[in-house]
Design a protein around this motif. Sequence first.
Motif, PDB file in Angstrom:
ATOM      1  N   SER A   1       0.847  -1.203   0.000  1.00  0.00           N
ATOM      2  CA  SER A   1       0.000   0.000   0.000  1.00  0.00           C
ATOM      3  C   SER A   1       0.871   1.237   0.000  1.00  0.00           C
ATOM      4  O   SER A   1       2.029   1.198   0.402  1.00  0.00           O
ATOM      5  CB  SER A   1      -0.921   0.012   1.220  1.00  0.00           C
ATOM      6  OG  SER A   1      -0.164   0.024   2.406  1.00  0.00           O
ATOM      7  N   LYS A   2       0.265   2.362  -0.476  1.00  0.00           N
ATOM      8  CA  LYS A   2       0.963   3.643  -0.440  1.00  0.00           C
ATOM      9  C   LYS A   2       0.982   4.162   0.992  1.00  0.00           C
ATOM     10  O   LYS A   2       0.074   3.927   1.765  1.00  0.00           O
ATOM     11  CB  LYS A   2       0.253   4.660  -1.338  1.00  0.00           C
ATOM     12  CG  LYS A   2       0.751   4.706  -2.760  1.00  0.00           C
ATOM     13  CD  LYS A   2       0.180   5.896  -3.498  1.00  0.00           C
ATOM     14  CE  LYS A   2       0.784   5.996  -4.887  1.00  0.00           C
ATOM     15  NZ  LYS A   2       0.249   7.160  -5.631  1.00  0.00           N
ATOM     16  N   MET A   3       2.038   4.959   1.266  1.00  0.00           N
ATOM     17  CA  MET A   3       2.152   5.484   2.637  1.00  0.00           C
ATOM     18  C   MET A   3       3.096   6.661   2.644  1.00  0.00           C
ATOM     19  O   MET A   3       4.059   6.713   1.868  1.00  0.00           O
ATOM     20  CB  MET A   3       2.672   4.390   3.584  1.00  0.00           C
ATOM     21  CG  MET A   3       2.816   4.817   5.015  1.00  0.00           C
ATOM     22  SD  MET A   3       3.384   3.448   6.038  1.00  0.00           S
ATOM     23  CE  MET A   3       3.702   4.319   7.562  1.00  0.00           C
ATOM     24  N   LYS A   4       2.816   7.627   3.488  1.00  0.00           N
ATOM     25  CA  LYS A   4       3.722   8.756   3.686  1.00  0.00           C
ATOM     26  C   LYS A   4       4.224   8.688   5.133  1.00  0.00           C
ATOM     27  O   LYS A   4       3.445   8.598   6.070  1.00  0.00           O
ATOM     28  CB  LYS A   4       3.015  10.088   3.447  1.00  0.00           C
ATOM     29  CG  LYS A   4       3.916  11.304   3.690  1.00  0.00           C
ATOM     30  CD  LYS A   4       3.216  12.605   3.356  1.00  0.00           C
ATOM     31  CE  LYS A   4       3.131  12.784   1.858  1.00  0.00           C
ATOM     32  NZ  LYS A   4       2.650  14.145   1.480  1.00  0.00           N
ATOM     33  N   SER A   5       5.547   8.739   5.280  1.00  0.00           N
ATOM     34  CA  SER A   5       6.128   8.620   6.614  1.00  0.00           C
ATOM     35  C   SER A   5       5.967   9.922   7.387  1.00  0.00           C
ATOM     36  O   SER A   5       5.623  10.960   6.828  1.00  0.00           O
ATOM     37  CB  SER A   5       7.622   8.263   6.526  1.00  0.00           C
ATOM     38  OG  SER A   5       8.362   9.373   6.080  1.00  0.00           O
ATOM     39  N   SER A   6       6.246   9.867   8.696  1.00  0.00           N
ATOM     40  CA  SER A   6       6.164  11.068   9.532  1.00  0.00           C
ATOM     41  C   SER A   6       7.166  12.120   9.096  1.00  0.00           C
ATOM     42  O   SER A   6       7.003  13.307   9.388  1.00  0.00           O
ATOM     43  CB  SER A   6       6.392  10.698  11.003  1.00  0.00           C
ATOM     44  OG  SER A   6       7.670  10.106  11.160  1.00  0.00           O
ATOM     45  N   ALA A   7       8.221  11.680   8.399  1.00  0.00           N
ATOM     46  CA  ALA A   7       9.217  12.638   7.899  1.00  0.00           C
ATOM     47  C   ALA A   7       8.797  13.252   6.567  1.00  0.00           C
ATOM     48  O   ALA A   7       9.528  14.058   5.987  1.00  0.00           O
ATOM     49  CB  ALA A   7      10.565  11.950   7.740  1.00  0.00           C
TER      50      ALA A   7
ATOM     51  N   TYR B   1       5.937   3.335  -0.277  1.00  0.00           N
ATOM     52  CA  TYR B   1       4.923   2.305  -0.121  1.00  0.00           C
ATOM     53  C   TYR B   1       5.393   1.276   0.895  1.00  0.00           C
ATOM     54  O   TYR B   1       6.582   1.000   1.035  1.00  0.00           O
ATOM     55  CB  TYR B   1       4.555   1.651  -1.447  1.00  0.00           C
ATOM     56  CG  TYR B   1       5.724   1.167  -2.279  1.00  0.00           C
ATOM     57  CD1 TYR B   1       6.413   2.057  -3.123  1.00  0.00           C
ATOM     58  CD2 TYR B   1       6.138  -0.150  -2.235  1.00  0.00           C
ATOM     59  CE1 TYR B   1       7.484   1.618  -3.886  1.00  0.00           C
ATOM     60  CE2 TYR B   1       7.206  -0.595  -2.991  1.00  0.00           C
ATOM     61  CZ  TYR B   1       7.884   0.303  -3.816  1.00  0.00           C
ATOM     62  OH  TYR B   1       8.942  -0.128  -4.573  1.00  0.00           O
ATOM     63  N   LEU B   2       4.383   0.762   1.608  1.00  0.00           N
ATOM     64  CA  LEU B   2       4.598  -0.214   2.677  1.00  0.00           C
ATOM     65  C   LEU B   2       4.379  -1.610   2.116  1.00  0.00           C
ATOM     66  O   LEU B   2       3.382  -1.864   1.437  1.00  0.00           O
ATOM     67  CB  LEU B   2       3.627   0.045   3.834  1.00  0.00           C
ATOM     68  CG  LEU B   2       3.752  -0.820   5.076  1.00  0.00           C
ATOM     69  CD1 LEU B   2       5.052  -0.525   5.803  1.00  0.00           C
ATOM     70  CD2 LEU B   2       2.562  -0.577   5.995  1.00  0.00           C
ATOM     71  N   VAL B   3       5.328  -2.516   2.400  1.00  0.00           N
ATOM     72  CA  VAL B   3       5.223  -3.904   1.943  1.00  0.00           C
ATOM     73  C   VAL B   3       5.397  -4.811   3.159  1.00  0.00           C
ATOM     74  O   VAL B   3       6.437  -4.765   3.821  1.00  0.00           O
ATOM     75  CB  VAL B   3       6.287  -4.238   0.876  1.00  0.00           C
ATOM     76  CG1 VAL B   3       6.190  -5.716   0.489  1.00  0.00           C
ATOM     77  CG2 VAL B   3       6.121  -3.360  -0.349  1.00  0.00           C
ATOM     78  N   THR B   4       4.372  -5.607   3.454  1.00  0.00           N
ATOM     79  CA  THR B   4       4.478  -6.618   4.512  1.00  0.00           C
ATOM     80  C   THR B   4       4.363  -7.987   3.897  1.00  0.00           C
ATOM     81  O   THR B   4       3.567  -8.212   2.971  1.00  0.00           O
ATOM     82  CB  THR B   4       3.379  -6.432   5.583  1.00  0.00           C
ATOM     83  OG1 THR B   4       2.105  -6.510   4.955  1.00  0.00           O
ATOM     84  CG2 THR B   4       3.512  -5.084   6.262  1.00  0.00           C
ATOM     85  N   VAL B   5       5.177  -8.915   4.403  1.00  0.00           N
ATOM     86  CA  VAL B   5       5.255 -10.257   3.826  1.00  0.00           C
ATOM     87  C   VAL B   5       4.981 -11.281   4.910  1.00  0.00           C
ATOM     88  O   VAL B   5       5.565 -11.212   6.001  1.00  0.00           O
ATOM     89  CB  VAL B   5       6.646 -10.505   3.206  1.00  0.00           C
ATOM     90  CG1 VAL B   5       6.729 -11.906   2.613  1.00  0.00           C
ATOM     91  CG2 VAL B   5       6.960  -9.458   2.150  1.00  0.00           C
ATOM     92  N   VAL B   6       4.073 -12.219   4.614  1.00  0.00           N
ATOM     93  CA  VAL B   6       3.739 -13.288   5.546  1.00  0.00           C
ATOM     94  C   VAL B   6       4.028 -14.628   4.880  1.00  0.00           C
ATOM     95  O   VAL B   6       3.605 -14.855   3.736  1.00  0.00           O
ATOM     96  CB  VAL B   6       2.256 -13.227   5.969  1.00  0.00           C
ATOM     97  CG1 VAL B   6       1.942 -14.343   6.962  1.00  0.00           C
ATOM     98  CG2 VAL B   6       1.923 -11.870   6.573  1.00  0.00           C
ATOM     99  N   ASP B   7       4.750 -15.484   5.603  1.00  0.00           N
ATOM    100  CA  ASP B   7       5.062 -16.810   5.074  1.00  0.00           C
ATOM    101  C   ASP B   7       3.864 -17.728   5.278  1.00  0.00           C
ATOM    102  O   ASP B   7       3.481 -18.017   6.414  1.00  0.00           O
ATOM    103  CB  ASP B   7       6.290 -17.372   5.781  1.00  0.00           C
ATOM    104  CG  ASP B   7       6.808 -18.649   5.144  1.00  0.00           C
ATOM    105  OD1 ASP B   7       7.900 -19.095   5.548  1.00  0.00           O
ATOM    106  OD2 ASP B   7       6.129 -19.202   4.252  1.00  0.00           O
ATOM    107  N   VAL B   8       3.230 -18.184   4.198  1.00  0.00           N
ATOM    108  CA  VAL B   8       2.058 -19.062   4.283  1.00  0.00           C
ATOM    109  C   VAL B   8       2.382 -20.453   3.751  1.00  0.00           C
ATOM    110  O   VAL B   8       1.494 -21.186   3.314  1.00  0.00           O
ATOM    111  CB  VAL B   8       0.860 -18.448   3.516  1.00  0.00           C
ATOM    112  CG1 VAL B   8       0.380 -17.194   4.196  1.00  0.00           C
ATOM    113  CG2 VAL B   8       1.223 -18.184   2.045  1.00  0.00           C
ATOM    114  N   SER B   9       3.648 -20.804   3.801  1.00  0.00           N
ATOM    115  CA  SER B   9       4.055 -22.105   3.260  1.00  0.00           C
ATOM    116  C   SER B   9       3.390 -23.251   4.005  1.00  0.00           C
ATOM    117  O   SER B   9       3.086 -24.290   3.418  1.00  0.00           O
ATOM    118  CB  SER B   9       5.582 -22.249   3.348  1.00  0.00           C
ATOM    119  OG  SER B   9       6.229 -21.221   2.632  1.00  0.00           O
ATOM    120  N   GLU B  10       3.126 -23.057   5.315  1.00  0.00           N
ATOM    121  CA  GLU B  10       2.534 -24.141   6.094  1.00  0.00           C
ATOM    122  C   GLU B  10       1.166 -24.536   5.580  1.00  0.00           C
ATOM    123  O   GLU B  10       0.773 -25.710   5.657  1.00  0.00           O
ATOM    124  CB  GLU B  10       2.428 -23.721   7.570  1.00  0.00           C
ATOM    125  CG  GLU B  10       3.726 -23.766   8.336  1.00  0.00           C
ATOM    126  CD  GLU B  10       3.500 -23.547   9.818  1.00  0.00           C
ATOM    127  OE1 GLU B  10       2.524 -24.092  10.351  1.00  0.00           O
ATOM    128  OE2 GLU B  10       4.290 -22.808  10.425  1.00  0.00           O
TER     129      GLU B  10
END
Length: 819
Positions: free
Chosen positions: A230-236, A241-250
């Motif tokens: 997602s797009k994001m603007k930091s406090s600075a 853009y913010l990228v979060t990754v979750v391992d769903v291999s299980e």
Amino acid sequence: MLLSGLANTVYRILIIDDDIQNIFVLEDILAPLGNIYFSESGSNALALVDKIKPDVILLDIEMPDMDGWQVCNALKSNPRYRDIPIIFITGHTEPEFEKLALESGGVDFITKPFNASICCLRVHTQLKIRQQNHLIIKAKEELQQLVNQVPMLITYWDNEGHNLFSNDYSGAWFESLSGQVSGKHISTIFPNELSRAVLMHQPNVTSDPLKYIVTVIDKLGMSFYEVFQSKMKSSAGVDGYLVTVVDVSEVKHAKQALYSEKERLRVTLNSIGDAVIATDTKGLITFMNPIAERMTGWRIKEALHQKIETVMQLRDANTRHTLLNPLYIALREQRIVAMALNSQLTARGGQVFAVEDSAAPIRNENGEVIGAIMVFHDVSEAMAMAMKMSHLANHDQLTDLPNRILLQDRLSVACSTAKSFGSKAAALLVDIDHFKYLNDSLGHQLGDEMICLMAQRLRSLIPPSYTLARLGGDEFVILMSDTHSVDATSVLASKLVEAMHEPFTLAEQKFSVSISIGISVYPNDAADAEELMRHADVAMYRAKQEGRNRFSFFSHDLESNIRERHQLETCLRNAIANDELLVHYQPKFDLATKHIVGAEALVRLVGPDGVFISPTEFIPLAEETGLIIKLGKQVLLKACAEAKHWLDMGQVIPVSVNVAVAQFSDPNLANLIEKALTDYQLPAELLELEITETALMIDAAEMQTKLSQLKSLGIKISIDDFGTGYSSLSYLKKFNVDVMKIDMSFVKDMLNNKHDYEIVKTIISLGKSMSLALIAEGVETEEQRLALLELECTMGQGYLLSRPLSADDFNAFLFANEN
């Protein structure tokens, strides 16, 4: 805040001021804000800061050893203390003082005299600011910790794909993430499949997270990652853009995980301490774990496809009737069903277990019931323990008598029964006379033996139908239930008192004790069980007052006296706590010239109605309740302050302060006096302690040491009420005293009673022979004054010369005498 909330913080407030009165005033003002600590010198305060870690410091500017500026500089130069807010306090109101205080690192400035509300508000503001700062720092730490510990990779990138943030510092997700990755391009950090997918989606992302799955093949095999972008603007202010990754291999290996879980379940069922039996929908056994095999006596091979009631025979522990197995109810009603109370399981070999727990239906993935499971365990030991705990909870551990809890229940039942049948119930509260002294002299082990012997003797003297309970300490209660005569209680009480005349044998020695008994009768004296016990306690107190070794019945006049005593104690406690005790001063005169040569400090207490309460009422109460030490300290401090005030007026007037037995025995007395003389800068020769003759005779050797210690301070010692005690002249001559006061009881009738005259004459002669100054108390007539002068007693006090005066009236009296 993220995890930290606004807790109910108890603040620590440190006051540094060399003026004890300022400290007392600030302590009263700031008491609602937290715990108050104080120091009267800057150097001592620096050591105290490390110990108490205050949340705010109120610092006086002008102090003798280290002034406020020096203390402030010392605190601000230490990294551990520099963030503690300092509020300067001073009598200066000039702007340059306030400016210098703020430049030195102070956060605020409070001037004297103190405005209570403003002072409280200023300190409260600094405390809240400090708390908010702590919470902000804590929240930042918690947020960082949370980000670091969430089970996902969190990254932030600028629009060109350069890294701005990653919560993986060790390469736990990808080896390329270890070390310094800030500023590196995503293609050099993420695996190729993942970086290409992120860059491909980057032009299309918005503030709403875009979710997709990426498959990555590496040397360890195939992995599956769920990506949120997602797009994001930091406090600075940096766009990215913010990228979060979750391992769903299980998830892709669900079958293997399911098999593992099934295997773990099998191992668990075979390992747990509870017995487990599973059946189909008809109640035919399909599984038993080893505990179930042991408790039923059936092997799984034998029990398979057997009816559960054949293998698990349940009976009611009381009736021995066969019970329906709750598993059938669980199947029929499709819910969890608890086992019936008092259930017993009879094993194949005849062994019996007390069992409890529950049955529950087993459902398939469609929610359909396919069987049931029975879980139970042996509670035989637990039930035995519960019975033991119940007994312990309701009985005294030392004597095994009913305790206060069980007694209260039986009192309530006895009162209810008496009300229903028109009978009576009586409570006899038994207390061993002077047990504390006996316990201290014998030791607590023999004291406990005495309690047990007393319990045995009391139990042997009462019928089995009566309840004998121990409240604790040396107090016992005998409950006479369903009695029809008050006389019966009197007969029993008399019997108990008389029976105690037979000595007890402890450690091969005979000990004689007596008891005091308070009696209250329902419904004559009380409306309920609680009032019955309270009135028995009041009656017991009267038996103690009347000389002990007796019994006393409750009366409403007695209750009124106890209530008045409680009110007086409350008034006294409040006066001491709020520093509201008054001190009056009775002048001491030269009987020849009538010039003032000293003053005696006399404490006064004002009741809630504004009327003075006689010292003969509250002084004995203060001694009895242990308040006399605090009372004496306040009188001493006020007297020293007033004597210093007279000295500053140009009047050199010694002040004498009465010291009770408990005060004189206090090991801190010398330190208290020395500190008072220092704090008020009062010359030691202007303070005199008046000690009763009786107090000196408690332990003559110890008192002689104590007197020498006090005399070393430079103060004077006076023997008060001389002639009323039992002192030996051989002891008296050893005491290092300066003044002897002739008791007013002898002075009052010295001209009308020859014996009193001779006693006064003898005391004067004795005092002169010991080179002691003599003061006659209670001089009320001119004839007494002349007679005392003739006997060569040169000083006196009494109503002829002046009654005790308030501080203001005494000052006016001084001024009038000068003129």
